[in-house]
Scaffold this motif. Structure first.
Motif, PDB file in Angstrom:
ATOM      1  N   LEU A   1       0.830  -1.204   0.000  1.00  0.00           N
ATOM      2  CA  LEU A   1       0.000   0.000   0.000  1.00  0.00           C
ATOM      3  C   LEU A   1       0.864   1.254   0.000  1.00  0.00           C
ATOM      4  CD1 LEU A   1      -2.769   1.348   0.218  1.00  0.00           C
ATOM      5  CD2 LEU A   1      -2.605   1.121   2.701  1.00  0.00           C
ATOM      6  N   ILE A   2       1.905   1.283   0.850  1.00  0.00           N
ATOM      7  CA  ILE A   2       2.791   2.450   0.904  1.00  0.00           C
ATOM      8  C   ILE A   2       3.473   2.662  -0.446  1.00  0.00           C
ATOM      9  CG2 ILE A   2       4.887   3.378   1.949  1.00  0.00           C
ATOM     10  CD1 ILE A   2       4.088   1.933   4.530  1.00  0.00           C
ATOM     11  N   MET A   3       3.978   1.576  -1.045  1.00  0.00           N
ATOM     12  CA  MET A   3       4.676   1.689  -2.330  1.00  0.00           C
ATOM     13  C   MET A   3       3.744   2.200  -3.423  1.00  0.00           C
ATOM     14  SD  MET A   3       7.156  -1.670  -2.490  1.00  0.00           S
ATOM     15  CE  MET A   3       8.663  -1.761  -1.533  1.00  0.00           C
ATOM     16  N   THR A   4       2.514   1.689  -3.463  1.00  0.00           N
ATOM     17  CA  THR A   4       1.570   2.106  -4.496  1.00  0.00           C
ATOM     18  C   THR A   4       1.292   3.602  -4.406  1.00  0.00           C
ATOM     19  OG1 THR A   4       0.515  -0.059  -4.532  1.00  0.00           O
ATOM     20  CG2 THR A   4      -0.758   1.784  -5.403  1.00  0.00           C
ATOM     21  N   LEU A   5       1.020   4.101  -3.195  1.00  0.00           N
ATOM     22  CA  LEU A   5       0.719   5.520  -3.026  1.00  0.00           C
ATOM     23  C   LEU A   5       1.964   6.384  -3.238  1.00  0.00           C
ATOM     24  CD1 LEU A   5      -1.706   5.318   0.032  1.00  0.00           C
ATOM     25  CD2 LEU A   5      -2.269   5.609  -2.382  1.00  0.00           C
ATOM     26  N   ALA A   6       3.147   5.851  -2.898  1.00  0.00           N
ATOM     27  CA  ALA A   6       4.393   6.587  -3.138  1.00  0.00           C
ATOM     28  C   ALA A   6       4.653   6.743  -4.636  1.00  0.00           C
ATOM     29  CB  ALA A   6       5.557   5.879  -2.467  1.00  0.00           C
ATOM     30  N   PHE A   7       4.354   5.691  -5.418  1.00  0.00           N
ATOM     31  CA  PHE A   7       4.531   5.781  -6.868  1.00  0.00           C
ATOM     32  C   PHE A   7       3.552   6.794  -7.465  1.00  0.00           C
ATOM     33  CE2 PHE A   7       6.102   1.131  -6.776  1.00  0.00           C
ATOM     34  CZ  PHE A   7       7.366   1.570  -6.408  1.00  0.00           C
ATOM     35  N   ASP A   8       2.314   6.868  -6.919  1.00  0.00           N
ATOM     36  CA  ASP A   8       1.363   7.885  -7.373  1.00  0.00           C
ATOM     37  C   ASP A   8       1.875   9.287  -7.062  1.00  0.00           C
ATOM     38  OD1 ASP A   8      -0.409   6.012  -8.324  1.00  0.00           O
ATOM     39  OD2 ASP A   8      -1.721   6.049  -6.567  1.00  0.00           O
ATOM     40  N   TYR A   9       2.605   9.413  -5.968  1.00  0.00           N
ATOM     41  CA  TYR A   9       3.168  10.706  -5.581  1.00  0.00           C
ATOM     42  C   TYR A   9       4.339  11.087  -6.484  1.00  0.00           C
ATOM     43  CZ  TYR A   9       5.936  13.866  -2.540  1.00  0.00           C
ATOM     44  OH  TYR A   9       6.690  14.892  -2.025  1.00  0.00           O
ATOM     45  N   LEU A  10       5.219  10.135  -6.756  1.00  0.00           N
ATOM     46  CA  LEU A  10       6.416  10.425  -7.556  1.00  0.00           C
ATOM     47  C   LEU A  10       6.086  10.604  -9.033  1.00  0.00           C
ATOM     48  CD1 LEU A  10       8.952   7.932  -5.930  1.00  0.00           C
ATOM     49  CD2 LEU A  10       8.958  10.427  -5.730  1.00  0.00           C
ATOM     50  N   GLN A  11       5.229   9.755  -9.571  1.00  0.00           N
ATOM     51  CA  GLN A  11       4.835   9.803 -10.986  1.00  0.00           C
ATOM     52  C   GLN A  11       6.038   9.928 -11.924  1.00  0.00           C
ATOM     53  OE1 GLN A  11       1.457  12.246 -12.003  1.00  0.00           O
ATOM     54  NE2 GLN A  11       0.359  11.720 -10.128  1.00  0.00           N
ATOM     55  N   GLY A  12       6.979   9.012 -11.737  1.00  0.00           N
ATOM     56  CA  GLY A  12       8.141   8.938 -12.619  1.00  0.00           C
ATOM     57  C   GLY A  12       9.362   9.661 -12.113  1.00  0.00           C
ATOM     58  N   ALA A  13       9.229  10.485 -11.070  1.00  0.00           N
ATOM     59  CA  ALA A  13      10.408  11.166 -10.520  1.00  0.00           C
ATOM     60  C   ALA A  13      11.335  10.151  -9.855  1.00  0.00           C
ATOM     61  CB  ALA A  13       9.977  12.220  -9.511  1.00  0.00           C
ATOM     62  N   ASP A  14      12.620  10.473  -9.828  1.00  0.00           N
ATOM     63  CA  ASP A  14      13.620   9.578  -9.244  1.00  0.00           C
ATOM     64  C   ASP A  14      13.407   9.478  -7.731  1.00  0.00           C
ATOM     65  OD1 ASP A  14      15.816   8.136  -8.460  1.00  0.00           O
ATOM     66  OD2 ASP A  14      17.306   9.531  -9.281  1.00  0.00           O
ATOM     67  N   PRO A  15      13.148   8.284  -7.189  1.00  0.00           N
ATOM     68  CA  PRO A  15      12.949   8.165  -5.739  1.00  0.00           C
ATOM     69  C   PRO A  15      14.204   8.521  -4.941  1.00  0.00           C
ATOM     70  CG  PRO A  15      13.086   5.995  -6.744  1.00  0.00           C
ATOM     71  CD  PRO A  15      13.000   6.986  -7.875  1.00  0.00           C
ATOM     72  N   ARG A  16      15.373   8.556  -5.600  1.00  0.00           N
ATOM     73  CA  ARG A  16      16.604   8.934  -4.909  1.00  0.00           C
ATOM     74  C   ARG A  16      16.826  10.441  -4.904  1.00  0.00           C
ATOM     75  NH1 ARG A  16      20.308   5.068  -3.653  1.00  0.00           N
ATOM     76  NH2 ARG A  16      21.926   6.651  -3.723  1.00  0.00           N
ATOM     77  N   HIS A  17      15.907  11.193  -5.501  1.00  0.00           N
ATOM     78  CA  HIS A  17      16.014  12.655  -5.438  1.00  0.00           C
ATOM     79  C   HIS A  17      16.035  13.073  -3.972  1.00  0.00           C
ATOM     80  CE1 HIS A  17      15.029  16.901  -5.789  1.00  0.00           C
ATOM     81  NE2 HIS A  17      15.244  16.835  -7.095  1.00  0.00           N
ATOM     82  N   PRO A  18      16.932  13.983  -3.595  1.00  0.00           N
ATOM     83  CA  PRO A  18      17.070  14.323  -2.160  1.00  0.00           C
ATOM     84  C   PRO A  18      15.807  14.906  -1.528  1.00  0.00           C
ATOM     85  CG  PRO A  18      18.371  15.796  -3.561  1.00  0.00           C
ATOM     86  CD  PRO A  18      17.941  14.669  -4.420  1.00  0.00           C
ATOM     87  N   LEU A  19      14.906  15.485  -2.333  1.00  0.00           N
ATOM     88  CA  LEU A  19      13.655  15.976  -1.755  1.00  0.00           C
ATOM     89  C   LEU A  19      12.589  14.892  -1.707  1.00  0.00           C
ATOM     90  CD1 LEU A  19      13.309  19.584  -3.239  1.00  0.00           C
ATOM     91  CD2 LEU A  19      14.370  18.842  -1.094  1.00  0.00           C
ATOM     92  N   ALA A  20      12.706  13.867  -2.555  1.00  0.00           N
ATOM     93  CA  ALA A  20      11.775  12.740  -2.491  1.00  0.00           C
ATOM     94  C   ALA A  20      12.147  11.810  -1.347  1.00  0.00           C
ATOM     95  CB  ALA A  20      11.777  11.982  -3.816  1.00  0.00           C
ATOM     96  N   SER A  21      13.437  11.573  -1.188  1.00  0.00           N
ATOM     97  CA  SER A  21      13.953  10.722  -0.108  1.00  0.00           C
ATOM     98  C   SER A  21      15.031  11.511   0.634  1.00  0.00           C
ATOM     99  CB  SER A  21      14.545   9.425  -0.673  1.00  0.00           C
ATOM    100  OG  SER A  21      13.564   8.654  -1.324  1.00  0.00           O
ATOM    101  N   PRO A  22      14.642  12.298   1.630  1.00  0.00           N
ATOM    102  CA  PRO A  22      15.608  13.166   2.318  1.00  0.00           C
ATOM    103  C   PRO A  22      16.790  12.436   2.935  1.00  0.00           C
ATOM    104  CG  PRO A  22      13.364  13.814   2.855  1.00  0.00           C
ATOM    105  CD  PRO A  22      13.261  12.518   2.109  1.00  0.00           C
TER     106      PRO A  22
END
Length: 535
Positions: free
Chosen positions: A168-189
């Protein structure tokens, strides 16, 4: 004004927030001042859910215990408003508060779960734009790694039969990112440079899938020279959205965050000892009528101790009480003082559950657990570093947690070994079971552990021990040796005397010191050795 719905929010009231770039509410006690400290609460909804009534309850608790105004506000939600729009909303809201004239030194930012990650990303953005930082940041079970690299996502996974919490967390996180890099420092502080961040307090549950995120955040901040306190619990809520009674652990965590808010936004200590003496005298005069006669002498002793020793936390405490008119009960005075005495005590102290989980610890205990001692922390639980030490610890705890109240204290010595962590001993552990009076009402007992680690190099004046405690020369030599980590058997062997003789000498010196066990002997001797001052 409307009152927060649902569970008890301790009388806090809810009013609409105006003049902000987002909608939201202020939650505070009716008598809260407009210039009171502020908690900017970024709620967690896994990037997609609106704030719920439970988060109003949480805000009410924080507002009451921290004597603060809590701003609980809305922000852009996925999937309609993807990353980084939520972060921009938090940034804009913080800047709006500054434009309204609020002092950043009186603001603490707080977030739970995904809200903590969004809030931390906003602080990183504010730092990069060279805006002033708030006084602190409190993270409640934070989600700050959208690569989901932590082992707790596997070890602590929970399922309802059709889907797991991680899915559930992963699904909603992917909806939030929508293709953005999850390693981006603002996506994953956790991948960001955290230099320049305010002091942080982090709370995590050892059984939660987000547990490792909290550990990673604390380690990353400390590695960059920042200051972070990590509190590990067993029994926090698995979501802060669901309307449900708060567990005792959740209640304690919120109370601890409130203390953090007050500490970070409190007044600074006075510049001189004369100012401190004046404060104590004024405070004693103000509270005299509120103290019961039979306890007045005890409270006066506490003040005289603080006047002589002057730890820095005494003065802000008294200043805050004077500011609020000192209209307090005796119970409140004692509770606040005892809390601070526990936090700043020279002995390492832990409150332990029957499953060995740490419920509360002071700074000295956390420092000892981070150093080379025979005790270590794994997943929030206490263990001996060797099989023998762990068995000794378990046996002592079993005795303390037994149903019978015949034996409520135990003292043990853990010797440690020389291994990969270096020499890890010895450490004296003194345990005492608490809460006996509450056990019959369904409240489980806890054990208070005191940790005493004899220093490797201590200059103990044996002559002074003879003078102050009336020890013989042999007893003073034995006391000094024992306090520096030499066992009774080793002392007997090195001095060519029988173990029976040494045990007799030890029993005599323990009686002269007024010590109840071995740990108390060490504490008396080490206290006496500090700066050649004697208790």
């Amino acid at each position: 004004m409307q009152q927060a719905s649902g569970l008890d929010n301790l009388g806090a009231e809810v009013t609409p927030a105006t003049g902000l770039p987002v909608t939201g509410v202020w939650i505070a006690q009716p008598d809260a001042r407009p210039d009171a400290r502020i908690v900017l609460y970024v709620y967690g909804g896994t990037f997609a859910l609106n704030r719920g009534p439970m988060q109003e309850i949480i805000a009410g608790r924080i507002a009451t215990h921290a004597r603060a105004r809590v701003l609980l506000f809305d922000y852009s939600l996925a999937p309609e408003h993807p990353f980084p729009l939520a972060i921009e909303d938090v940034t804009a809201t913080y800047l709006a508060l500054l434009e309204q004239g609020h002092d950043p030194d009186k603001i603490v930012v707080m977030g739970d779960t995904s809200g903590a990650g969004i809030a931390l990303a906003a602080l990183i953005s504010l730092r990069d734009q060279q805006h002033p930082m708030p006084a602190g940041f409190a993270a409640l079970t934070p989600l700050i790694d959208l690569t989901f690299s932590g082992g707790s996502y596997v070890s602590n996974i929970r399922s309802n039969g059709s889907t797991s919490d991680v899915e559930l967390i992963m699904t909603l996180a992917f909806d939030y990112l929508q293709g953005a890099d999850p390693r981006h420092p603002l996506a994953s502080p956790v991948f960001a440079d955290l230099a320049g961040m305010p002091e942080m307090e982090i709370h995590a549950d050892v059984n939660d899938v987000l547990y490792d995120d909290a550990i990673l955040l604390a380690e990353k901040l400390r590695g960059g020279g920042g200051k972070a306190s990590l509190y590990e619990w067993d029994g926090l809520a698995d979501t802060w959205q669901r309307l449900a009674p708060l567990s005792s652990q959740s209640t304690a965590a919120l109370a601890r965050i409130s203390q953090f808010v007050r500490k970070q936004t409190g007044n600074k200590a006075p510049a001189s000892k004369a100012d401190a003496d004046s404060l104590i005298t004024s405070y004693q005069g103000l509270i005299k009528e509120f103290i019961q006669p039979h306890t007045r002498e005890r409270v006066d002793e506490i003040f005289e101790w603080s006047r002589a020793h002057g730890p820095e936390w005494v003065w802000p405490f008294i200043q805050r009480r004077l500011k609020h008119g000192a209209l307090v009960t005796q119970d409140q005075v004692e509770r606040d003082w005892l809390t601070m005495l526990f936090s700043e005590a020279s002995d390492g102290m832990l409150l332990l559950s029957a499953s060995r989980h740490i419920l509360l610890s002071n700074k000295r205990a956390r420092d000892l657990l981070d150093s080379k001692t025979p005790i270590t922390l794994k997943n929030g639980r206490l263990f001996g570093t060797t099989e023998r030490d762990d068995e000794e610890l378990q046996t002592a705890l079993d005795d303390l947690f037994k149903a019978s109240s015949a034996r409520l204290q135990r003292a043990i010595r853990l010797d440690g070994i020389k291994g990969k962590r270096g020499y890890t001993g010895p450490t004296l552990v003194r345990g005492e079971r608490l809460q006996q009076e509450s056990e019959g009402r369904g409240v489980p007992p806890v054990v208070l552990l005191r940790l005493l680690t004899p220093p490797s190099e201590t200059d103990i004046d044996e002559t002074a021990l003879e003078t102050w405690y009336g020890l013989s020369k042999k007893e003073a030599r034995l006391a000094a040796a024992f306090a520096t980590g030499i066992s009774l058997s080793d002392f007997a062997e090195s001095n060519g005397v029988s173990i029976t003789t040494v045990r007799t000498q030890f029993a005599n010196l323990k009686a002269k010191l007024g010590a109840s066990d071995q740990a108390a002997v060490v504490r008396h001797v080490l206290q006496a050795s500090k700066q050649n001052s004697f208790p």
